[in-house]
Write a protein that holds these residues in place. Structure first.
Motif, PDB file in Angstrom:
ATOM      1  N   SER A   1     -17.823 -73.921 120.938  1.00  0.00           N
ATOM      2  CA  SER A   1     -17.909 -75.363 120.718  1.00  0.00           C
ATOM      3  C   SER A   1     -19.330 -75.821 121.033  1.00  0.00           C
ATOM      4  CB  SER A   1     -16.918 -76.092 121.626  1.00  0.00           C
ATOM      5  OG  SER A   1     -17.317 -75.948 122.974  1.00  0.00           O
ATOM      6  N   THR A   2     -19.616 -77.091 120.751  1.00  0.00           N
ATOM      7  CA  THR A   2     -20.953 -77.597 121.066  1.00  0.00           C
ATOM      8  C   THR A   2     -21.189 -77.560 122.581  1.00  0.00           C
ATOM      9  OG1 THR A   2     -20.041 -79.811 120.945  1.00  0.00           O
ATOM     10  CG2 THR A   2     -21.238 -79.032 119.028  1.00  0.00           C
TER      11      THR A   2
ATOM     12  N   GLY B   1     -23.877 -81.193 115.641  1.00  0.00           N
ATOM     13  CA  GLY B   1     -23.383 -79.823 115.682  1.00  0.00           C
ATOM     14  C   GLY B   1     -22.177 -79.601 114.774  1.00  0.00           C
ATOM     15  N   ALA B   2     -22.073 -78.392 114.245  1.00  0.00           N
ATOM     16  CA  ALA B   2     -20.906 -78.048 113.418  1.00  0.00           C
ATOM     17  C   ALA B   2     -19.681 -77.914 114.312  1.00  0.00           C
ATOM     18  CB  ALA B   2     -21.157 -76.735 112.673  1.00  0.00           C
TER      19      ALA B   2
ATOM     20  N   GLU C   1     -28.266 -75.216 112.565  1.00  0.00           N
ATOM     21  CA  GLU C   1     -27.989 -76.148 113.658  1.00  0.00           C
ATOM     22  C   GLU C   1     -29.332 -76.475 114.317  1.00  0.00           C
ATOM     23  OE1 GLU C   1     -24.425 -77.020 114.553  1.00  0.00           O
ATOM     24  OE2 GLU C   1     -24.676 -76.444 112.455  1.00  0.00           O
ATOM     25  N   TYR C   2     -29.422 -77.670 114.900  1.00  0.00           N
ATOM     26  CA  TYR C   2     -30.709 -78.102 115.442  1.00  0.00           C
ATOM     27  C   TYR C   2     -30.577 -78.708 116.833  1.00  0.00           C
ATOM     28  CZ  TYR C   2     -32.351 -77.437 110.690  1.00  0.00           C
ATOM     29  OH  TYR C   2     -32.674 -76.869 109.479  1.00  0.00           O
ATOM     30  N   PHE C   3     -31.624 -78.475 117.627  1.00  0.00           N
ATOM     31  CA  PHE C   3     -31.756 -79.215 118.897  1.00  0.00           C
ATOM     32  C   PHE C   3     -33.236 -79.310 119.229  1.00  0.00           C
ATOM     33  CE2 PHE C   3     -31.381 -74.766 120.071  1.00  0.00           C
ATOM     34  CZ  PHE C   3     -32.313 -74.596 121.094  1.00  0.00           C
ATOM     35  N   GLU C   4     -33.541 -80.167 120.213  1.00  0.00           N
ATOM     36  CA  GLU C   4     -34.926 -80.335 120.645  1.00  0.00           C
ATOM     37  C   GLU C   4     -35.017 -80.115 122.156  1.00  0.00           C
ATOM     38  OE1 GLU C   4     -36.546 -83.801 117.688  1.00  0.00           O
ATOM     39  OE2 GLU C   4     -35.285 -84.427 119.358  1.00  0.00           O
TER      40      GLU C   4
ATOM     41  N   VAL D   1     -17.739 -86.669 107.518  1.00  0.00           N
ATOM     42  CA  VAL D   1     -16.742 -85.921 106.740  1.00  0.00           C
ATOM     43  C   VAL D   1     -16.990 -84.440 106.966  1.00  0.00           C
ATOM     44  CG1 VAL D   1     -15.967 -85.343 104.415  1.00  0.00           C
ATOM     45  CG2 VAL D   1     -16.447 -87.732 105.030  1.00  0.00           C
ATOM     46  N   ARG D   2     -15.990 -83.779 107.542  1.00  0.00           N
ATOM     47  CA  ARG D   2     -16.143 -82.360 107.869  1.00  0.00           C
ATOM     48  C   ARG D   2     -15.466 -81.521 106.778  1.00  0.00           C
ATOM     49  NH1 ARG D   2     -14.113 -82.342 114.103  1.00  0.00           N
ATOM     50  NH2 ARG D   2     -12.205 -81.746 112.998  1.00  0.00           N
TER      51      ARG D   2
END
Lengths: 662, 250
Positions: free
Chosen positions: B33-34, B69-70, B79-82, B199-200
């Motif tokens: 999970s995230t 996050g997916a 997926e992205y983060f900073e 919308v997933r």
């Protein structure tokens, strides 16, 4: 396609993972986990398989089981052997159990998703008796017959370990063997014997290997013992039913902890677990002599890890895991002979790295503010927790928890004065000789804590939480003969305490009250001090759907009592006989043939001393009082001080690792 | 005594650099999970020795921000983060060190130094691959066509705040199906615009069931292939880090 032993079930499992809660707990692949070749030990010239394979289970949910130190230690120790492998498995939640049954899939390991039934040994570590029904679920899902008597050459050897295994009798029907005491050295000995037996072509089958293991005196095989009962239901005698089996099975004791620096590379789960930290066991054993404490009694003598050994483990463990908190574990961590030097040295080393230190178990009389400040220097300041255990001075003498009210008040005053706002106090209810008055004094104590805290801090917003649960007498302790307090009586006493705390408006809102109902304690008591007849009760409960008994949302007292009625029918004994009945000196106890090193006569004397309110000192600082462990086990106290200190390190996390700079 | 407690010691070192990081969630770790990822990441950053900037206060936290996050169970290549650091670091070296410190299956794909402009604003749409391992391509194509020719396709999903009903159709910018019949295998590629609520892919599957009574025998394997700015003119999802890379490259 027929199933190949050791083949992965992941492809079959994957569609199910879409449908269950917290699927990450079933996928494995944690940092520092290990998957070895199924045939890592190779084959003999005649094709015989030489690998020894262990499936290790902590019989609770992954989130509870993964951090368990015992399981992690054995996992790593076995995987370091060239001819052996170990994988882990945990209890699946009911949603997954239902899907596994629906799709006819077995209990598998999280590491390589291999069937537990394919392994040579299925080892379960029981910290508590409440994991017994979960063992039955795992056996059943694994396709292993529940009863040891029904197993054949194709099934793993089922072995129990952990503190609950010091009375393996209640699960005697379900296990092939039990290993008592420290496991790290013992599993290697068992591995060697199994390897030799496999290399010989498994002569004599299952019985032969069990006989070889039992002959060492360090592995208990219930099937090799008969139990006879007296007409009144008490045990007449427990005796070996074949030659070559010693009358008593001894616990294992590792003497030099520095030789066993495990876990070296702690498992780092992706899933959330109950302890989000790395742990280093700073010593094993405790001789404070608290009479209720099974852990303290069965892990004697005290064996300290050296300050330098601890420093090395912390350094390697943090580098391998990236955890941001280090737990310095033991039964009473502030008692380490070099705790001050250790905490200061570690706090210095990890200054500025946001690495916290914690002592999960601290005695009131060993605590001081310098220590507390070192613990919070680099990390977070949480609440302080102390365990006076008994509310009155009198009852604390009975349990030999030699902490005076003045000790406690002085300690909390210092803590509140130094800026802490929250103190938690742990107590027990239902201790031998206890009356309502002893428990009601907890309320007075808590009020004095708050009053003192308000004075020294000059604030009104300080808090104290009283946490209390029912006392369960345990085997191998001076209280093993004691009558347990019944569930109703426990609840009634706790209700009076709650009212006493809440009645005083000046303090009521500053004192939190948490308690555990008496009912689960009765079941724990039945399982702790039960004998082989209790096995039928466990099985009845499990067949009726009992799972996860350590979880209040799954535990059903009614189910246990109804199962006990059925399971014990015709024996002449009942739940009360096992729990609220006081035993006499001459009674054969179900675990007498398990040798914890403690002299039964000494335990009885200490029980009589308890009833008289007499105290016993700690043999680390006063002369030996003949509990029996050292001479019986050939061990001795192993403590410092070593006089060494922790030198500064250039540690990870304190700045950019060389090579990352722009 | 009695004074308000303040954290002891100096304030945390200031952040001097912000990095934007793309990672992939592959194989069995699609079930993370995230929250699972954020725990793993914080530990990996410590193992990798990345000089993280921390927030001030009694409970300092490393400065990390996550974007869109997916869902648990979906794999992703994008997926992205900073993160913010207290010392300037080389993005490529951080990529290698962090990738080595994360479990296999959580793989760092790209690290760039952040330029002005919010990353979240650039994540406007995603391309998804949905693999049906037990369905005929023709059956899937017919269901998708039914959905795409509908005006609206409402689905209801339960959120923390309670059940919500929303339109799926408008968010699906395109969808096409390919595959084979022996063995049976169908792949749907679709572009979904990020809306509120998002919308997933499973919402799209719910809509396919509602519109075309399409129900796969086994759950499909869902993978996010990309996310980024929606390029209307070229009708494609662009690279959200392209703007940062362009500056770094000059």
């Amino acid at each position: 396609m027929p199933h190949q032993p050791g083949a992965s079930y992941f492809a079959d499992l994957e569609p199910l993972l879409e449908q269950v809660s917290k699927p990450i707990q079933y996928v494995g692949g944690e940092l520092n986990s290990t998957v070895k070749d199924w045939h890592v030990g190779g084959h003999a010239a005649n094709g015989d398989d030489l690998t020894v394979r262990w499936a290790l289970m902590y019989p609770d949910a992954y989130e509870v089981g993964l951090p368990n130190q015992g399981t992690q230690i054995l996992y790593e120790v076995i995987n370091e052997c060239d001819n052996a492998l170990a994988e882990r498995t945990y209890s699946v939640w009911p949603d997954m159990e239902a899907l596994l049954r629906e799709h006819d899939l077995p209990q598998v390991t999280v590491d390589a998703h291999r069937a537990v039934g394919d392994f040579d040994v299925f080892g379960l570590s029981f910290s508590t008796e409440l994991g017994y029904t979960n063992m039955l679920t795992a056996l059943d899902l694994a396709g292993i017959p529940l009863h040891a008597a029904d197993r054949d050459e194709s099934h793993p050897l089922v072995v129990a370990g952990g503190h609950a295994a010091f009375n393996p009798e209640t699960i005697a029907d379900f296990i092939d063997m039990a290993i008592i005491g420290d496991g790290e050295q013992a599993v290697l000995g068992v591995t060697d014997l199994i390897a030799a037996w496999k290399a010989e072509g498994r002569p004599g089958g299952r019985t032969e290997i069990l006989a070889r293991l039992a002959a060492t005196g360090g592995v208990y095989v219930p099937a090799f013992f008969d139990v006879d009962y007296l007409p009144d239901g008490r045990i007449q005698r427990v005796s070996p039913n074949r030659g070559g089996v010693p009358w008593r099975t001894s616990k294992h004791t590792v003497t030099d902890l520095d030789e066993w620096p495990y876990p070296k590379t702690p498992l780092v789960p992706l899933a959330e677990t109950v302890h989000e930290r790395m742990s280093v066991e700073i010593f094993r054993g405790c001789t404070r002599g608290c009479r209720f404490c099974q852990a303290g009694m069965i892990t004697r003598p005290v064996r300290e890890r050296s300050i330098t050994g601890i420093g090395e483990m912390v350094e390697a463990g943090l580098a391998a895991s990236g955890f941001e908190e280090v737990g310095l574990l033991s039964l009473s961590s502030a008692d380490h002979s070099e705790i001050a030097e250790m905490t200061k040295g570690l706090a210095d080393r990890y200054e500025g790295t946001n690495t916290g230190l914690s002592l999960p178990s601290t005695r009131v009389d060993a605590f001081n503010i310098d220590l507390a400040n070192e613990l919070t220097r680099n990390g977070r300041r949480s609440g302080l927790t102390f365990a006076p255990e008994g509310g009155s001075e009198r009852i604390r003498k009975v349990i030999n928890k030699m902490v005076t009210e003045e000790d406690l008040i002085n300690t909390v005053a210092a803590a509140y004065g130094a800026g802490w706002r929250q103190v938690k106090l742990y107590f027990m209810c239902g201790l031998p000789t206890e009356t309502d008055e002893d428990v009601l004094q907890i309320a007075d104590l808590a009020k004095r804590v708050i009053e003192t805290g308000r004075q020294v801090s000059g604030r009104r917003d300080i808090r104290c939480t009283v946490s209390i649960g029912g006392f369960v007498p345990k085997p191998h302790t001076p209280f093993q003969w004691a009558a347990q307090l019944g569930a109703e009586e426990t609840d009634a006493r706790l209700a009076k305490l709650r009212d006493a705390i809440r009645s005083d408006k000046r303090y009521g809102s500053s004192i939190g009250f948490r308690y555990h109902d008496g009912e689960p304690g009765v079941v724990e008591g039945l399982l702790s001090r039960g004998d082989r007849r209790v096995g039928r009760v466990i099985e009845e409960v499990w067949r009726d759907g009992g799972r996860f008994d350590g979880w209040s949302e799954h535990f059903s007292y009614e189910r246990w009592m109804a199962a006990a009625e059925r399971g014990l029918a015709g024996t002449g004994v009942d739940v009360a006989w096992y729990t609220t009945r006081e035993r006499e000196q001459s009674e054969v106890l179900p675990w007498d043939h398990i040798d914890s090193g403690l002299d039964k006569d000494w335990l009885w004397e200490d029980w009589q001393e308890a009833l008289a309110g007499g105290e016993v000192e700690d043999c680390r600082w006063t002369p030996c009082f003949d509990c029996g462990v050292c001479p019986q086990m050939g061990t001795s106290i192993e403590i410092g001080p070593t006089g060494k200190t922790l030198l500064p390190l250039s540690v990870v996390g304190g700045g950019p690792r060389p090579g990352l700079e722009a | 005594m009695g004074r308000q407690r303040t954290p002891e010691g100096p304030p945390p070192a200031p952040a001097v650099q912000k990095l934007r990081i793309r990672y992939a969630k592959r194989g069995r770790l699609r079930f993370s999970s995230t929250r699972d990822f954020s725990r793993a990441l914080e530990r990996a950053l410590r193992r990798a020795g990345v000089p993280m900037a921390y927030s001030a206060g009694f409970h300092p936290h490393p400065k990390i921000s996550y974007a869109n996050g997916a869902q648990t169970g979906a794999a992703s290549e994008a997926e992205y983060f900073e993160i913010s650091t207290t010392v300037r670091v080389d993005p490529d070296k951080v990529r290698a060190a962090l990738d080595a410190a994360l479990p296999d299956g959580l793989d760092i794909v790209e690290v760039v130094e952040a330029q002005p402009g919010a990353l979240a604003d650039r994540l406007q749409a995603s391309t998804w691959r949905v693999e049906f391992r037990t369905e005929e391509p023709g059956v899937v194509a017919a269901a998708v066509e039914a959905l795409m020719s509908a005006e609206r396709a409402e689905v209801t999903r339960t959120f923390k705040s309670g059940p919500k009903t929303f339109d799926v159709r408008a968010a699906v910018l395109s969808a096409d199906v390919s595959g084979a019949t022996d063995p049976v295998y169908a792949i749907m590629h679709m572009v979904v615009r990020h809306t509120t609520p998002a919308v997933r892919p499973d919402d799209v599957l719910t809509a396919l069931r509602a519109v075309a009574h399409f129900e796969p025998l086994t759950p499909p394997l869902v993978t996010r292939l990309s996310q980024g700015p929606w390029d209307d003119a070229r009708a494609r999802v662009a690279d959200p880090l392209a703007a940062d890379e362009a500056v770094a490259g000059t």
